[in-house]
Design a protein around this motif. Structure first.
Motif, mmCIF file in Angstrom:
data_model
loop_
_atom_site.group_PDB
_atom_site.id
_atom_site.type_symbol
_atom_site.label_atom_id
_atom_site.label_comp_id
_atom_site.label_asym_id
_atom_site.label_seq_id
_atom_site.Cartn_x
_atom_site.Cartn_y
_atom_site.Cartn_z
ATOM 1 N N VAL A 136 17.642 -9.001 10.094
ATOM 2 C CA VAL A 136 17.941 -7.600 10.371
ATOM 3 C C VAL A 136 16.933 -7.088 11.391
ATOM 4 C CG1 VAL A 136 18.232 -5.294 9.398
ATOM 5 C CG2 VAL A 136 18.810 -7.315 8.013
ATOM 6 N N PHE A 137 17.449 -6.632 12.512
ATOM 7 C CA PHE A 137 16.621 -6.046 13.559
ATOM 8 C C PHE A 137 16.598 -4.540 13.341
ATOM 9 C CE2 PHE A 137 18.488 -9.939 15.131
ATOM 10 C CZ PHE A 137 17.376 -10.626 15.589
ATOM 11 N N VAL A 138 15.404 -3.968 13.307
ATOM 12 C CA VAL A 138 15.234 -2.547 13.016
ATOM 13 C C VAL A 138 14.681 -1.849 14.249
ATOM 14 C CG1 VAL A 138 14.089 -0.842 11.544
ATOM 15 C CG2 VAL A 138 14.703 -3.095 10.607
ATOM 16 N N SER A 139 15.389 -0.826 14.702
ATOM 17 C CA SER A 139 14.890 0.055 15.766
ATOM 18 C C SER A 139 14.513 1.373 15.115
ATOM 19 C CB SER A 139 15.967 0.280 16.826
ATOM 20 O OG SER A 139 16.280 -0.937 17.460
ATOM 21 N N MET A 140 13.316 1.824 15.425
ATOM 22 C CA MET A 140 12.801 3.042 14.815
ATOM 23 C C MET A 140 13.167 4.265 15.648
ATOM 24 S SD MET A 140 11.264 1.904 12.104
ATOM 25 C CE MET A 140 10.138 3.197 11.561
ATOM 26 N N ARG A 141 13.424 5.380 14.966
ATOM 27 C CA ARG A 141 13.702 6.664 15.601
ATOM 28 C C ARG A 141 12.404 7.245 16.156
ATOM 29 N NH1 ARG A 141 16.774 8.401 12.047
ATOM 30 N NH2 ARG A 141 15.217 8.922 10.508
ATOM 31 N N GLN A 142 11.344 7.085 15.381
ATOM 32 C CA GLN A 142 10.024 7.559 15.795
ATOM 33 C C GLN A 142 8.989 6.546 15.327
ATOM 34 O OE1 GLN A 142 10.879 11.157 13.518
ATOM 35 N NE2 GLN A 142 8.951 10.837 12.434
ATOM 36 N N GLU A 143 7.925 6.431 16.103
ATOM 37 C CA GLU A 143 6.929 5.400 15.813
ATOM 38 C C GLU A 143 5.517 5.958 15.709
ATOM 39 O OE1 GLU A 143 7.576 1.482 17.759
ATOM 40 O OE2 GLU A 143 8.953 2.658 18.999
ATOM 41 N N ASP A 144 5.404 7.179 15.211
ATOM 42 C CA ASP A 144 4.067 7.716 14.986
ATOM 43 C C ASP A 144 3.426 6.956 13.827
ATOM 44 O OD1 ASP A 144 4.420 9.628 12.382
ATOM 45 O OD2 ASP A 144 6.217 9.650 13.657
ATOM 46 N N ARG A 145 2.134 7.041 13.733
ATOM 47 C CA ARG A 145 1.367 6.277 12.746
ATOM 48 C C ARG A 145 1.845 6.495 11.316
ATOM 49 N NH1 ARG A 145 -5.008 6.120 13.294
ATOM 50 N NH2 ARG A 145 -4.196 6.154 15.388
ATOM 51 N N GLU A 146 2.129 7.739 10.970
ATOM 52 C CA GLU A 146 2.550 8.064 9.603
ATOM 53 C C GLU A 146 3.919 7.453 9.279
ATOM 54 O OE1 GLU A 146 3.812 12.032 7.125
ATOM 55 O OE2 GLU A 146 2.095 12.194 8.489
ATOM 56 N N THR A 147 4.853 7.551 10.204
ATOM 57 C CA THR A 147 6.193 6.998 9.975
ATOM 58 C C THR A 147 6.140 5.479 9.860
ATOM 59 O OG1 THR A 147 7.183 8.835 11.185
ATOM 60 C CG2 THR A 147 8.562 6.892 10.850
ATOM 61 N N VAL A 148 5.375 4.840 10.729
ATOM 62 C CA VAL A 148 5.233 3.383 10.685
ATOM 63 C C VAL A 148 4.632 2.961 9.346
ATOM 64 C CG1 VAL A 148 3.936 1.439 11.671
ATOM 65 C CG2 VAL A 148 5.175 3.015 13.178
ATOM 66 N N ALA A 149 3.605 3.661 8.906
ATOM 67 C CA ALA A 149 2.974 3.331 7.613
ATOM 68 C C ALA A 149 3.958 3.524 6.462
ATOM 69 C CB ALA A 149 1.720 4.173 7.406
ATOM 70 N N GLU A 150 4.725 4.598 6.483
ATOM 71 C CA GLU A 150 5.721 4.846 5.435
ATOM 72 C C GLU A 150 6.807 3.775 5.435
ATOM 73 O OE1 GLU A 150 7.307 8.777 5.917
ATOM 74 O OE2 GLU A 150 5.368 9.743 5.545
ATOM 75 N N PHE A 151 7.285 3.413 6.643
ATOM 76 C CA PHE A 151 8.302 2.367 6.747
ATOM 77 C C PHE A 151 7.763 1.051 6.195
ATOM 78 C CE2 PHE A 151 9.909 -1.345 8.952
ATOM 79 C CZ PHE A 151 11.267 -1.244 8.707
ATOM 80 N N GLU A 152 6.574 0.666 6.621
ATOM 81 C CA GLU A 152 6.020 -0.623 6.202
ATOM 82 C C GLU A 152 5.758 -0.665 4.698
ATOM 83 O OE1 GLU A 152 2.768 -1.601 8.845
ATOM 84 O OE2 GLU A 152 4.155 -1.848 10.546
ATOM 85 N N LYS A 153 5.317 0.437 4.130
ATOM 86 C CA LYS A 153 5.118 0.485 2.678
ATOM 87 C C LYS A 153 6.458 0.361 1.968
ATOM 88 C CE LYS A 153 3.114 3.331 -1.033
ATOM 89 N NZ LYS A 153 4.145 2.962 -1.976
ATOM 90 N N ALA A 154 7.456 1.117 2.431
ATOM 91 C CA ALA A 154 8.771 1.107 1.780
ATOM 92 C C ALA A 154 9.446 -0.259 1.908
ATOM 93 C CB ALA A 154 9.658 2.196 2.376
ATOM 94 N N VAL A 155 9.382 -0.882 3.074
ATOM 95 C CA VAL A 155 10.038 -2.182 3.255
ATOM 96 C C VAL A 155 9.345 -3.260 2.435
ATOM 97 C CG1 VAL A 155 8.861 -3.148 5.303
ATOM 98 C CG2 VAL A 155 11.297 -3.538 4.980
ATOM 99 N N SER A 156 8.051 -3.126 2.223
ATOM 100 C CA SER A 156 7.324 -4.116 1.411
ATOM 101 C C SER A 156 7.724 -4.043 -0.060
ATOM 102 C CB SER A 156 5.807 -3.938 1.561
ATOM 103 O OG SER A 156 5.385 -2.774 0.901
ATOM 104 N N GLU A 157 8.361 -2.947 -0.465
ATOM 105 C CA GLU A 157 8.785 -2.776 -1.855
ATOM 106 C C GLU A 157 10.231 -3.216 -2.104
ATOM 107 O OE1 GLU A 157 7.888 1.348 -2.479
ATOM 108 O OE2 GLU A 157 5.721 0.964 -2.546
#
Length: 150
Positions: free
Chosen positions: A67-88
């Motif tokens: 699965v290739f994921v393109s982000m809508r926004q890549e600010d530090r907070e969003t990236v951290a939230e995405f990475e935490k959520a995907v790790s779960e």
């Protein structure tokens, strides 16, 4: 890291259940120095753990997608939230952040297409910051879980 350490790593990548005695014999080293080297490889992080390699189809996970994921926004907070959520998400076996487009590559398993669709709709598409998901289905593995080169 010298040639003996590389031999130890090569043997353990082939069979992580070797006893220290068996390992020492295979690399032609006495047990005590082999054990010291093994502990140092573990302490340094060169060996990060031991695990069983399980055949996904043996446990009912016969469907795999990249699965290739393109982000809508890549600010530090969003990236951290995405990475935490995907790790779960347990079905995500690997998640890699990429340079360029797309932003992430996920390796995902499921029981079948219907289970993957539910996972896609209910979990993956709702991850923080996701703009677009593009799935490619895995037909077969040509090279899988290859040991690192010595």
């Amino acid at each position: 890291m010298d040639d003996m350490d590389r031999k130890i790593l090569a043997e353990l990548q082939q069979d992580g259940r070797l006893t220290v005695t068996e390992l020492a014999a295979r690399v032609r080293l006495s047990v005590s120095p082999c054990h010291r080297r093994l502990r140092e490889l573990e302490r340094s992080g060169a060996i990060s753990g031991y695990r069983a390699v399980v055949d996904p189809s043996a446990v009912g996970l016969t469907f795999e997608a990249l699965v290739f994921v393109s982000m809508r926004q890549e600010d530090r907070e969003t990236v951290a939230e995405f990475e935490k959520a995907v790790s779960e998400v347990a079905e995500v076996l690997e998640a890699q952040r990429l340079f360029g487009e797309p932003d992430y590559l996920l390796r995902v398993v499921a029981a079948d297409l219907a289970a993957y669709q539910r996972l896609y709709d209910e979990r993956l598409a709702t991850l923080p910051g996701v703009q677009r998901l593009t799935s490619t289905l895995v037909m077969k593995h040509v090279v899988k879980d290859r040991p690192l080169p010595a």
